[in-house]
Design an enzyme around this catalytic site. Structure first.
Site, mmCIF file in Angstrom:
data_model
loop_
_atom_site.group_PDB
_atom_site.id
_atom_site.type_symbol
_atom_site.label_atom_id
_atom_site.label_comp_id
_atom_site.label_asym_id
_atom_site.label_seq_id
_atom_site.Cartn_x
_atom_site.Cartn_y
_atom_site.Cartn_z
ATOM 1 N N TYR A 42 56.401 60.565 51.507
ATOM 2 C CA TYR A 42 55.349 60.890 50.327
ATOM 3 C C TYR A 42 55.871 59.897 49.436
ATOM 4 C CZ TYR A 42 51.602 62.757 48.170
ATOM 5 O OH TYR A 42 50.392 63.032 47.518
ATOM 6 N N LYS A 97 37.159 68.621 73.615
ATOM 7 C CA LYS A 97 37.078 67.172 74.019
ATOM 8 C C LYS A 97 38.335 66.540 73.454
ATOM 9 C CE LYS A 97 34.084 63.741 75.115
ATOM 10 N NZ LYS A 97 32.877 63.774 76.075
#
Length: 781
Positions: A42, A97
């Protein structure tokens, strides 16, 4: 007692809610432990890739996960067979999925459920997500809106978009159709089609068949209103192309007369044997409604011996399953950074799947389906979902088609290296548990559970029974067992319970005691003790296996290991030529299955004993359909230490190589070296493990093996299966104290596979009278 349907519902809800809710999580791919790591992940370090991407937007693929990230997007308007249930209710399907994308093609997924039914607004929402994803999989969106949404998004976006409900079924069934037509000696441009169903999947199938050479005029299509005819008002443009008849009252039976191909994507049990009999010579029937096909496999093949039949079900030949397509199509598209999934890429997938069905089938696939040799023919026109070659066959074909059709943004130049990289993504052996489960269901065996008065055992027994994987036999007090089952809503109604202490088992105890006494009369047991010990469930269960009343036994959940294993040694004994038994663990790791021995039996084996253990392990690994690649472990690397411990492992390695020169094995070596091919190649180029993926570890003693397996299981987050006992004549497997239901289930898989190899007992009369046996026989036809 709850009905089976309610029990399955309860199990499904528990599966989704247990532990962390749902089925997916986000895992960092970079170290993020130190302050330095965080400053790179970050602020301030993250600013550098931001600036690079701003300078050249294509760098987003270099510095972020976009290139391997697919969005599974739905608005929940056509979820499974549940209809319009809303985006939140459809989320479990979208997560599922995502799981399939990951386990079959190593593609990361964010599932996105959108609360919007207006097609244009839906398109704009999805369009705004393009910067995040490398591809879009549209899912469970109702027709006709799904047609507009996909078409519009393909126009607007520069990343691949596919509505799998349409194109997945179309691609898989097209591959099956090409092969079926070849076997039936028919030409696609000549055959007459009857299509029952006119939803998204049916329309996509019909369009793709036309692209393969079928003629519009040779189609007759039916929807909920009946035949799709040219006189009907309000037909959309897609249906108009297939409105080939002027007969407004044509019935399905009339349409089936002299038809060559039936395509069913409608509802179960809508086609009769009479209809199939009316079809032309050598007909093709694809009844793909789920869970019940338009006509059952048995009914269709009973009506016509010359029919080639396919369904959407896994328990019949020729399963048309979308998982054969979408993971590998997106893999190929992502790997060349395709801007779309075009017709050329779909066609490439069709032809790759069709050709794969004609090539020799790997042993692992034969093992999974309990066949000696699966080969191209009427019962094998499409690859099996567990075929490990799918990724390295379909993805390259799709990628190549993308390049040749001009939609690829990067070029693959070395296809051999690409195939190697694909196989390394998952490991060819990483479908092992699914393969074992499939093999077990093809030839289920009788498992006796010695500790049936335990809720975990009863849950497992119900699962293996319901899945048709094994026929459980429960040992213990019947009242206690049924009470535990009732309290926990476990259905054991059809599962036999035997109490070894019961009066009704008096004769059997005497019979077993006589056999036991003959085995142990000069080894510390008198006749009275032999009779008395048959009241013990472990001894009684082992005797059932020994006499052929059961095929395998599971025990050890509530007993210490020596007490659980002792009856098996006393009653069943070791295989011919085996001097000492051994214990092996199978660990399911991210790099693939890893076999470890000896982890449970031999404290300090000699070099000769360690060699025998290694040869037993190699034999067992082959039973799993895997080529063993064995590292003999020590704290020394090829003679760097001259200690007795290191010399022992080196000597054991020498004995193994002499006993079986073809075995891929080397040592002595440190564990880290076994998995560091570059270091091994550079420093020890003579090793037979250079450029080999080690999958089997042999430890110098029990302490090393047991500590290592426990560390990998607890800290390394590996799923452990075992301990698997090696060397017994017949299958008895001992659980770890406190094993989970999942672990017990996996041990049952191993026990059934073991029994398929070692036990050829004919089912007894009690077994043949069971409802489960009758159901099994019906399924076999």
């Amino acid at each position: 007692m709850l009905k089976k349907k309610e029990l399955r519902r309860e199990q499904a809800l528990e599966y989704h809610s247990k532990g962390r809710p749902g089925k997916i999580e986000v895992i960092p791919t970079k170290e993020a432990k130190t302050q330095r790591d965080l400053s790179l992940a970050y602020s301030p370090g993250v600013a550098e890739p931001c600036k690079e991407i701003h300078e050249n937007i294509e760098n987003v693929y270099k510095y972020t996960a976009k290139g391997n990230l697919v969005a599974v997007i739905s608005n929940g308007t056509a979820v499974l067979g549940l209809g319009d249930i809303g985006p939140e209710a459809g989320k479990p399907v979208m997560e599922g999925k995502g799981v399939l994308f990951k386990i079959f093609a190593d593609i990361d997924v964010f599932d996105i459920e959108i609360n919007e039914k207006d097609p244009e607004k839906f398109v704009q929402i999805v369009k705004s997500l393009e910067p995040t994803f490398g591809g879009i999989n549209l899912e469970d969106i109702k027709a006709p809106e799904c047609f507009y949404i996909e078409t519009k998004l393909k126009e607007l976006l520069k990343i691949p978009v596919m509505h799998d409900d349409q194109h997945g079924t179309a691609i898989i069934s097209s591959a099956a159709l090409l092969n079926a037509l070849e076997l039936q000696k028919k030409k696609i441009d000549k055959v007459k089609f009857v299509v029952n169903g006119a939803g998204a999947a049916a329309m996509a199938c019909s369009r793709l068949y036309v692209a393969l050479g079928a003629k519009h005029e040779n189609f007759v299509m039916f929807d909920r209103k009946g035949v799709v005819h040219s006189q009907r008002e309000g037909l959309d443009e897609e249906k108009k192309k297939f409105a080939t008849t002027t007969n407004t009252s044509l019935s399905l039976l009339e349409a089936m007369k002299d038809a060559d191909v039936f395509i069913g994507l409608s509802a179960g049990n809508t086609v009769t044997e009479e209809m199939v009999k009316a079809m032309a010579k050598n007909p093709i029937v694809f009844a793909m409604a789920n869970p019940d096909p338009e006509i059952s496999y048995e009914a269709a093949t009973n009506a016509r011996k010359d029919v080639i039949m396919a369904t959407g079900r896994s328990d019949y030949p020729n399963q048309v399953n979308n998982v054969l397509g979408f993971p590998f199509i997106f893999r190929g598209a992502l790997d060349v950074r395709a801007t779309q999934i075009n017709e050329a890429m779909k066609m490439a997938a069709v032809k790759a799947l069709a050709e794969l069905a004609k090539s020799p089938v790997p042993d692992m696939v034969n093992m999974a389906y309990n066949e000696k040799t699966i080969s191209f023919g009427p019962e094998y026109i499409i690859p099996k979902p567990l075929d490990p070659r799918l990724l390295s066959t379909v993805a390259p074909a799709v990628a190549k088609a993308a390049m040749e059709s001009g939609v690829a943004q990067i070029q693959i130049t070395n296809w051999d290296h690409y195939v190697i990289a694909l196989n390394k993504r998952l490991g060819l052996d990483n479908q092992l548990i699914r393969v074992l489960g499939n093999k077990a269901r093809r030839e289920p065996k009788r498992i006796v559970f010695a500790e049936a008065d335990n809720v975990k055992i009863l849950k497992t027994a119900q699962i293996v029974y319901d899945e048709g994987m094994a026929f459980p036999i429960l040992l213990g007090n019947e009242n206690k067992i049924r009470s535990i089952a009732d309290e926990n809503h476990i259905d054991i109604e059809d599962i036999p319970i035997i109490d070894p202490r019961g009066d009704d088992q008096e004769e059997k105890r005497k019979h077993f005691a006589d056999i036991f006494f003959q085995k142990r009369q000069r080894r510390g047991f008198n006749k009275y003790e032999s009779y008395k010990i048959m009241r013990d469930r472990n001894h009684f269960g082992c005797m059932m296996v020994e006499t052929g009343e059961a095929d395998a036994m599971i025990s050890g959940l509530t007993r210490n290991y020596p007490d659980a294993i002792r009856p098996a040694i006393q009653i069943i004994g070791t295989e011919e030529g085996v001097k000492k038994m051994a214990g092996m663990y199978l660990l399911l790791t991210k790099r693939g299955p890893l076999f470890m021995a000896d982890t449970t039996v031999n404290f300090n084996p000699t070099a000769e004993e360690l060699a025998d253990i290694t040869l037993m392990v190699a034999k067992e690994v082959r039973h799993f359909g895997i080529i063993p690649r064995i590292a003999m472990l020590s704290y020394s690397n090829f003679g760097t230490s001259n200690s007795p411990e290191a010399r022992l492992v080196a000597e054991a390695t020498k004995i193994v190589k002499q006993s079986n020169p073809s075995l891929i094995v080397d040592g002595e070596m440190q564990a880290s070296l076994a998995f560091s091919n570059d270091i091994l190649k550079e420093n020890y180029p003579f090793s037979s493990l250079v450029d080999q993926e080690v999958n089997t570890l042999i430890f110098p003693n029990l302490a090393a093996g047991n500590v290592a397996y426990n560390l990998l299981k607890e800290v390394g987050d590996a799923d452990a299966v075992g301990p698997i006992l090696l060397g017994l004549k017949k299958p008895v497997h001992v659980l770890q104290l406190g094993s989970s239901v999942r672990s017990i289930y996996n041990m049952c898989l191993v026990a059934v596979i073991d029994a398929q190899i070692k036990c050829k007992n004919a089912p007894d009369e009690a077994f043949k009278k069971s409802s489960w046996w009758k159901k099994l026989k019906r399924k076999e036809g």
